[in-house]
Design a protein around this motif. Structure first.
Motif, PDB file in Angstrom:
ATOM      1  N   ARG A 127       9.257  47.602   8.119  1.00  0.00           N
ATOM      2  CA  ARG A 127       8.290  48.699   7.413  1.00  0.00           C
ATOM      3  C   ARG A 127       7.063  48.125   7.173  1.00  0.00           C
ATOM      4  N   GLN A 130       4.205  47.437  10.007  1.00  0.00           N
ATOM      5  CA  GLN A 130       3.974  48.726  10.930  1.00  0.00           C
ATOM      6  C   GLN A 130       3.594  49.818  10.049  1.00  0.00           C
ATOM      7  N   GLU A 131       2.416  50.568  10.520  1.00  0.00           N
ATOM      8  CA  GLU A 131       2.097  51.753   9.654  1.00  0.00           C
ATOM      9  C   GLU A 131       2.861  52.892  10.012  1.00  0.00           C
ATOM     10  N   PRO A 132       3.155  53.979   9.211  1.00  0.00           N
ATOM     11  CA  PRO A 132       4.033  54.953   9.533  1.00  0.00           C
ATOM     12  C   PRO A 132       3.467  55.886  10.614  1.00  0.00           C
ATOM     13  N   ASP A 133       2.180  55.838  10.814  1.00  0.00           N
ATOM     14  CA  ASP A 133       1.550  56.778  11.715  1.00  0.00           C
ATOM     15  C   ASP A 133       1.434  56.198  13.303  1.00  0.00           C
ATOM     16  N   LEU A 134       2.095  55.017  13.298  1.00  0.00           N
ATOM     17  CA  LEU A 134       2.153  54.463  14.737  1.00  0.00           C
ATOM     18  C   LEU A 134       2.816  55.347  15.633  1.00  0.00           C
ATOM     19  N   ASP A 135       2.764  55.316  16.991  1.00  0.00           N
ATOM     20  CA  ASP A 135       3.635  56.172  18.073  1.00  0.00           C
ATOM     21  C   ASP A 135       4.751  55.225  18.184  1.00  0.00           C
ATOM     22  N   ARG A 139       5.543  51.205  17.475  1.00  0.00           N
ATOM     23  CA  ARG A 139       6.717  50.961  16.510  1.00  0.00           C
ATOM     24  C   ARG A 139       7.725  50.163  16.691  1.00  0.00           C
ATOM     25  N   HIS A 182      -1.235  47.443  16.593  1.00  0.00           N
ATOM     26  CA  HIS A 182      -2.120  47.929  15.789  1.00  0.00           C
ATOM     27  C   HIS A 182      -3.808  48.010  16.153  1.00  0.00           C
ATOM     28  N   ARG A 185      -4.771  51.334  18.167  1.00  0.00           N
ATOM     29  CA  ARG A 185      -4.734  52.582  17.500  1.00  0.00           C
ATOM     30  C   ARG A 185      -6.187  53.507  17.466  1.00  0.00           C
TER      31      ARG A 185
END
Length: 185
Positions: A127, A130-135, A139, A182, A185
């Motif tokens: 967690r 990574q960012e929560p909005d990654l595809d 992820r 990252h 993005r």
């Protein structure tokens, strides 16, 4: 000898025996004999083999818990994520004998539920890198970065080459995966 040193010696000897003979086939008597102490002296520190294994996992968890606490206070930048990977890699390198034990004694790890504790920390680290909005693909890159490090604990010992060069290669691949996730993005 100081208590901390004795405790560490017991853990080291037990871990060697568990890895070589298997957890089930190793007795407290054998551990005491290898240490050249009485069983009573061993009991002073650990009452059971299970206590020894749990203490080993607690010792492994401490640096990871410290890393998680540090990471949760940092800005969620790519450089922070790279530093998380660098620090996690160091923690794993310090725990190499424990990974050998885990590989050789998977049933014991499951029975003692120590694997659940470790799994929870890995999920938290995933967690944090990574960012929560990654595809989904990105992820997966982040998850793969951690598993690259884990797999290296088992498989890089069979790869020819300088140990330091191998460690650097594993870290470079893991950081590359997170960077790619990252920067895309």
């Amino acid at each position: 000898m100081a208590r901390g040193n004795t405790r560490q010696r017991i853990q080291d000897v037990a871990l060697d025996l568990f890895a070589d003979q298997g957890y089930e086939k190793t007795s407290l008597r054998e551990i005491a004999e290898r240490l050249e102490v009485t069983k009573a002296a061993l009991y002073y520190h650990f009452k059971t083999k299970e206590d020894i294994v749990i203490s080993l996992f607690q010792d492994l968890s401490r640096p990871i818990d410290d890393l998680i606490a540090w990471a949760e206070e940092q800005p969620r930048t790519l450089e922070t994520k790279r530093e998380i990977l660098r620090r996690y890699h160091e923690a794993l390198m310090g725990a190499a004998p424990l990974f050998r034990f885990m590989q050789e004694n998977q049933a014991t790890v499951r029975e003692l539920s120590i694997g659940d504790h470790f799994k929870a920390r890995v999920i938290t680290l995933t967690r944090l890198i990574q960012e929560p909005d990654l595809d989904m693909v990105d992820r997966m890159r982040c998850i793969s970065a951690l598993f690259t490090m884990h797999a290296s604990m088992f498989f890089m010992q069979n790869v020819e080459g300088d140990p330091e060069e191998k460690r650097e290669a594993v870290l470079e691949v893991a950081i590359g995966l997170v960077t790619e996730a990252h920067e895309g993005r």
